[in-house]
Write a protein that holds these residues in place. Structure first.
Motif, PDB file in Angstrom:
ATOM      1  N   PRO A  15      23.237  45.190  39.071  1.00  0.00           N
ATOM      2  CA  PRO A  15      24.498  45.533  39.757  1.00  0.00           C
ATOM      3  C   PRO A  15      25.717  44.863  39.133  1.00  0.00           C
ATOM      4  CG  PRO A  15      22.778  45.033  41.353  1.00  0.00           C
ATOM      5  CD  PRO A  15      22.243  44.676  40.000  1.00  0.00           C
ATOM      6  N   LEU A  16      25.566  43.644  38.653  1.00  0.00           N
ATOM      7  CA  LEU A  16      26.707  42.982  38.029  1.00  0.00           C
ATOM      8  C   LEU A  16      27.096  43.664  36.722  1.00  0.00           C
ATOM      9  CD1 LEU A  16      25.849  39.204  38.627  1.00  0.00           C
ATOM     10  CD2 LEU A  16      27.669  40.542  39.683  1.00  0.00           C
ATOM     11  N   ALA A  17      26.069  44.096  35.974  1.00  0.00           N
ATOM     12  CA  ALA A  17      26.379  44.832  34.747  1.00  0.00           C
ATOM     13  C   ALA A  17      27.103  46.135  35.072  1.00  0.00           C
ATOM     14  CB  ALA A  17      25.086  45.100  33.974  1.00  0.00           C
ATOM     15  N   ALA A  18      26.647  46.827  36.120  1.00  0.00           N
ATOM     16  CA  ALA A  18      27.316  48.062  36.528  1.00  0.00           C
ATOM     17  C   ALA A  18      28.741  47.781  36.979  1.00  0.00           C
ATOM     18  CB  ALA A  18      26.519  48.730  37.644  1.00  0.00           C
TER      19      ALA A  18
ATOM     20  N   ASP B 157      32.183  49.288  35.520  1.00  0.00           N
ATOM     21  CA  ASP B 157      33.228  49.919  36.348  1.00  0.00           C
ATOM     22  C   ASP B 157      34.578  49.270  36.084  1.00  0.00           C
ATOM     23  OD1 ASP B 157      31.348  51.582  37.442  1.00  0.00           O
ATOM     24  OD2 ASP B 157      31.019  50.358  39.246  1.00  0.00           O
ATOM     25  N   ALA B 158      34.583  47.934  35.910  1.00  0.00           N
ATOM     26  CA  ALA B 158      35.850  47.260  35.622  1.00  0.00           C
ATOM     27  C   ALA B 158      36.410  47.723  34.285  1.00  0.00           C
ATOM     28  CB  ALA B 158      35.640  45.745  35.616  1.00  0.00           C
ATOM     29  N   SER B 159      35.548  47.958  33.297  1.00  0.00           N
ATOM     30  CA  SER B 159      36.016  48.435  31.988  1.00  0.00           C
ATOM     31  C   SER B 159      36.629  49.816  32.116  1.00  0.00           C
ATOM     32  CB  SER B 159      34.854  48.450  30.993  1.00  0.00           C
ATOM     33  OG  SER B 159      34.342  47.141  30.799  1.00  0.00           O
ATOM     34  N   ARG B 160      35.973  50.690  32.909  1.00  0.00           N
ATOM     35  CA  ARG B 160      36.541  52.044  33.070  1.00  0.00           C
ATOM     36  C   ARG B 160      37.885  51.980  33.793  1.00  0.00           C
ATOM     37  NH1 ARG B 160      31.016  53.332  33.873  1.00  0.00           N
ATOM     38  NH2 ARG B 160      31.221  53.134  36.140  1.00  0.00           N
TER      39      ARG B 160
ATOM     40  N   ALA C  72      45.061  45.314  36.830  1.00  0.00           N
ATOM     41  CA  ALA C  72      45.018  44.253  37.847  1.00  0.00           C
ATOM     42  C   ALA C  72      43.711  44.312  38.625  1.00  0.00           C
ATOM     43  CB  ALA C  72      46.212  44.385  38.796  1.00  0.00           C
ATOM     44  N   ILE C  73      43.335  45.573  39.045  1.00  0.00           N
ATOM     45  CA  ILE C  73      42.086  45.715  39.791  1.00  0.00           C
ATOM     46  C   ILE C  73      40.902  45.363  38.897  1.00  0.00           C
ATOM     47  CG2 ILE C  73      40.614  47.347  41.012  1.00  0.00           C
ATOM     48  CD1 ILE C  73      43.119  48.856  41.834  1.00  0.00           C
ATOM     49  N   ALA C  74      40.947  45.810  37.656  1.00  0.00           N
ATOM     50  CA  ALA C  74      39.855  45.511  36.732  1.00  0.00           C
ATOM     51  C   ALA C  74      39.721  44.004  36.509  1.00  0.00           C
ATOM     52  CB  ALA C  74      40.090  46.225  35.407  1.00  0.00           C
ATOM     53  N   GLN C  75      40.866  43.327  36.412  1.00  0.00           N
ATOM     54  CA  GLN C  75      40.813  41.886  36.191  1.00  0.00           C
ATOM     55  C   GLN C  75      40.220  41.168  37.395  1.00  0.00           C
ATOM     56  OE1 GLN C  75      44.585  40.261  35.040  1.00  0.00           O
ATOM     57  NE2 GLN C  75      43.805  38.159  34.845  1.00  0.00           N
ATOM     58  N   ASP C  76      40.588  41.631  38.602  1.00  0.00           N
ATOM     59  CA  ASP C  76      40.027  41.021  39.817  1.00  0.00           C
ATOM     60  C   ASP C  76      38.517  41.248  39.886  1.00  0.00           C
ATOM     61  OD1 ASP C  76      42.508  40.154  40.521  1.00  0.00           O
ATOM     62  OD2 ASP C  76      42.920  41.819  41.900  1.00  0.00           O
ATOM     63  N   ILE C  77      38.109  42.487  39.559  1.00  0.00           N
ATOM     64  CA  ILE C  77      36.673  42.789  39.605  1.00  0.00           C
ATOM     65  C   ILE C  77      35.923  41.962  38.568  1.00  0.00           C
ATOM     66  CG2 ILE C  77      34.947  44.584  39.235  1.00  0.00           C
ATOM     67  CD1 ILE C  77      36.893  46.584  40.444  1.00  0.00           C
ATOM     68  N   GLU C  78      36.496  41.857  37.370  1.00  0.00           N
ATOM     69  CA  GLU C  78      35.842  41.060  36.339  1.00  0.00           C
ATOM     70  C   GLU C  78      35.739  39.589  36.742  1.00  0.00           C
ATOM     71  OE1 GLU C  78      38.231  41.843  32.995  1.00  0.00           O
ATOM     72  OE2 GLU C  78      37.112  43.632  32.352  1.00  0.00           O
ATOM     73  N   ALA C  79      36.794  39.053  37.403  1.00  0.00           N
ATOM     74  CA  ALA C  79      36.749  37.654  37.846  1.00  0.00           C
ATOM     75  C   ALA C  79      35.646  37.455  38.884  1.00  0.00           C
ATOM     76  CB  ALA C  79      38.103  37.242  38.424  1.00  0.00           C
ATOM     77  N   VAL C  80      35.565  38.427  39.832  1.00  0.00           N
ATOM     78  CA  VAL C  80      34.518  38.331  40.850  1.00  0.00           C
ATOM     79  C   VAL C  80      33.140  38.456  40.208  1.00  0.00           C
ATOM     80  CG1 VAL C  80      33.544  39.428  42.891  1.00  0.00           C
ATOM     81  CG2 VAL C  80      36.017  39.121  42.715  1.00  0.00           C
ATOM     82  N   GLY C  81      33.019  39.424  39.298  1.00  0.00           N
ATOM     83  CA  GLY C  81      31.735  39.610  38.616  1.00  0.00           C
ATOM     84  C   GLY C  81      31.329  38.400  37.815  1.00  0.00           C
TER      85      GLY C  81
ATOM     86  N   GLY D 292      28.137  36.190  38.371  1.00  0.00           N
ATOM     87  CA  GLY D 292      27.210  35.984  37.261  1.00  0.00           C
ATOM     88  C   GLY D 292      26.908  34.509  37.049  1.00  0.00           C
ATOM     89  N   ARG D 293      27.941  33.673  37.214  1.00  0.00           N
ATOM     90  CA  ARG D 293      27.712  32.238  37.072  1.00  0.00           C
ATOM     91  C   ARG D 293      26.779  31.722  38.161  1.00  0.00           C
ATOM     92  NH1 ARG D 293      28.847  29.909  32.455  1.00  0.00           N
ATOM     93  NH2 ARG D 293      29.470  27.960  33.452  1.00  0.00           N
ATOM     94  N   HIS D 294      26.946  32.232  39.370  1.00  0.00           N
ATOM     95  CA  HIS D 294      26.038  31.847  40.453  1.00  0.00           C
ATOM     96  C   HIS D 294      24.609  32.299  40.157  1.00  0.00           C
ATOM     97  CE1 HIS D 294      28.563  29.985  43.516  1.00  0.00           C
ATOM     98  NE2 HIS D 294      29.515  30.872  43.250  1.00  0.00           N
ATOM     99  N   VAL D 295      24.486  33.497  39.627  1.00  0.00           N
ATOM    100  CA  VAL D 295      23.144  33.993  39.277  1.00  0.00           C
ATOM    101  C   VAL D 295      22.527  33.119  38.192  1.00  0.00           C
ATOM    102  CG1 VAL D 295      21.882  35.903  38.221  1.00  0.00           C
ATOM    103  CG2 VAL D 295      23.593  36.359  39.995  1.00  0.00           C
TER     104      VAL D 295
END
Length: 471
Positions: free
Chosen positions: A256-259, A263-266, A274-283, A287-290
């Motif tokens: 799911p994180l890869a997906a 999505d953030a890249s698209r 801005a939305i992509a950057q927020d999603i990438e930060a969350v992802g 990912g770091r937690h994983v």
């Protein structure tokens, strides 16, 4: 010694039992000794009585006469404690010089022919005396005369001898009690020695030197050892299942994180930066937690029950530097590898790579232009330094408290340091933070003081100074 100590309870119980036994034995011995003295005294009185009986007679006028007196000179010494007295049924009384001007008061009991009675009576001066008396029948002018003979001795002799014996016996019993107490202490120490071995075995299990407690123990301790080993097996099984579930969960989140990253890249391609950057930060945070949970699941339980590990540091650092230099943060700073050749640390290679990778990545992220990786020649440790803003000294002391995690406090240090701390904890090592000479943060991985002492002993015995052996 703790009041709940098993040793203290056994020693106290043993001492109390010894005191009771010695008190009972002492009292019994005093009574036996007193009876023995009384019987000896009674036999002596019987001898004196026979001597007195051999010398008593009646003259033709019917008077009592004593042809010979008992030979003991105390009969002639006034109030000496040894007395004799002879009387008949007509009121005549003969007595020893030791009675002086007094007479013994005898009980009015009937004496049969040839019978000897013994009893306590009142003697001269209020003395308590033991009396042996006997009655004989003599003839005077053809008439029978009943003569009553008595010999007595002061019982103070018995009391004095008993008191002296009791004093000597008390001294002997005190010495015996000390010997028995020392023997009890030694016996309890020997009896509890298997428990001390069991404690050391539990420490070895916890330290990872053995997997189970040895079964070569006394039969009384064997059930406890078997239960502890069963508990260890059950705990290991539960830990293994927990590691598996954590790993499955972490791996399940990877897709799911890869997906989400795709999505953030698209969105970025569509202009939604801005939305992509927020999603990438969350992802990235997820990912770091994983990654952290994967690392914790991998190292949990590895330090105990596994074969000793030793990883050369120099090749590993070179590999991480080569990889990190291709990242944006690593490409903008100078990575200085000052690790000496031949240095090894007691870690699995994957786990040590996890620790160094996170420390070096964190340093590269915050460095102004320089990151240095070096070893400390004075002790087994590895140091990662940068020339960035660092961490405030008061924050360093808080973040390294037991149970605290750097990522929970925010600031310049992120999950990378927390992951490194988790891995180090599994091996009994720690993460030390301080201010670097370069101006930024200095992160050093080093063993705990107890582990460092063991490593020093091992190094002095057989390990070269450039190699750190498995503790």
């Amino acid at each position: 010694m703790n009041c709940h100590s098993l040793r203290l309870r056994l020693v106290a119980g043993g001492v109390i039992a010894i005191l009771i036994a010695l008190a009972v034995a002492g009292g019994a011995l005093v009574v036996v000794f007193e009876r023995h003295i009384s019987r000896t005294l009674a036999r002596d009185l019987d001898v004196h009585l026979k001597q007195l009986l051999a010398g008593i007679d009646v003259d033709p006028q019917g008077k009592l006469v004593l042809t010979q007196t008992p030979v003991d000179p105390r009969f002639a010494d006034p109030l000496s404690g040894l007395y004799w007295q002879v009387g008949d049924d007509r009121g005549q009384v003969l007595r020893s010089r030791s009675l002086w001007d007094s007479a013994m008061t005898l009980p009015a009991d009937r004496l049969g022919p040839g019978e000897t009675h013994q009893h306590e009576a009142s003697g001269p001066g209020g003395q308590r005396v033991l009396v042996a008396e006997r009655a004989v029948t003599l003839s005077a002018d053809g008439k029978p005369v009943i003569v009553r003979l008595a010999v007595a001795e002061d019982l103070a002799r018995v009391s004095a001898a008993t008191l002296a014996f009791a004093k000597d016996l008390a001294t002997a019993l005190v010495l015996l009690g000390c010997v028995l107490a020392a023997a009890t202490w030694i016996q309890i120490g020997v009896g509890l020695r298997p428990l001390a071995g069991l404690r050391r075995g539990v420490g070895d299990v916890r330290a990872g030197r053995i997997r189970h407690l040895p079964s070569s123990v006394p039969p009384e301790v064997l059930p406890l050892v078997e239960e502890v080993n069963a508990l260890i097996d059950a705990q290991e099984s539960e830990i293994e299942r927990s590691r598996g579930r954590a790993a499955d969960l972490a791996h399940g989140l990877k897709t799911p994180l890869a997906a989400l990253a795709a999505d953030a890249s698209r969105l970025r391609e569509r202009g939604e930066r801005a939305i992509a950057q927020d999603i990438e930060a969350v992802g990235e945070a997820m990912g770091r937690h994983v990654d952290r949970e994967l690392a914790r699941a991998r190292v949990r339980g590895r330090a105990r029950g596994s074969a000793p590990a030793s990883t050369p540091v120099k090749p590993l650092v070179g590999s991480i530097v080569a990889t990190l230099s291709r990242t944006p943060d690593g490409g903008r700073v100078r990575l200085e590898d000052l690790v000496a050749d031949g240095v090894c640390l007691p870690f699995d290679r994957t786990d040590l790579a996890e620790v160094l990778g996170n420390l070096m990545e964190n340093a590269a992220r915050h460095a102004a232009g320089r990151v240095r990786i070096a070893t400390d020649g004075s002790r087994p440790s590895l140091v990662v330094e940068d020339d960035g803003p660092g961490i405030e000294p008061n924050q360093m002391s808080r973040v390294l408290e037991r149970g605290a995690r750097l990522d929970e406090r925010g600031g310049a240090a992120g999950l990378g340091l927390a992951i490194a701390q988790d891995v180090l904890d599994a091996y009994g090592w720690g993460l030390e933070l301080s201010t670097s000479e370069l101006g930024g943060l200095k992160a050093a991985i080093a063993p705990s003081p107890a582990l460092l002492e063991k490593l020093s002993v091992t190094a002095e015995n057989a390990v070269p100074s450039t190699t750190v052996a498995q503790a």
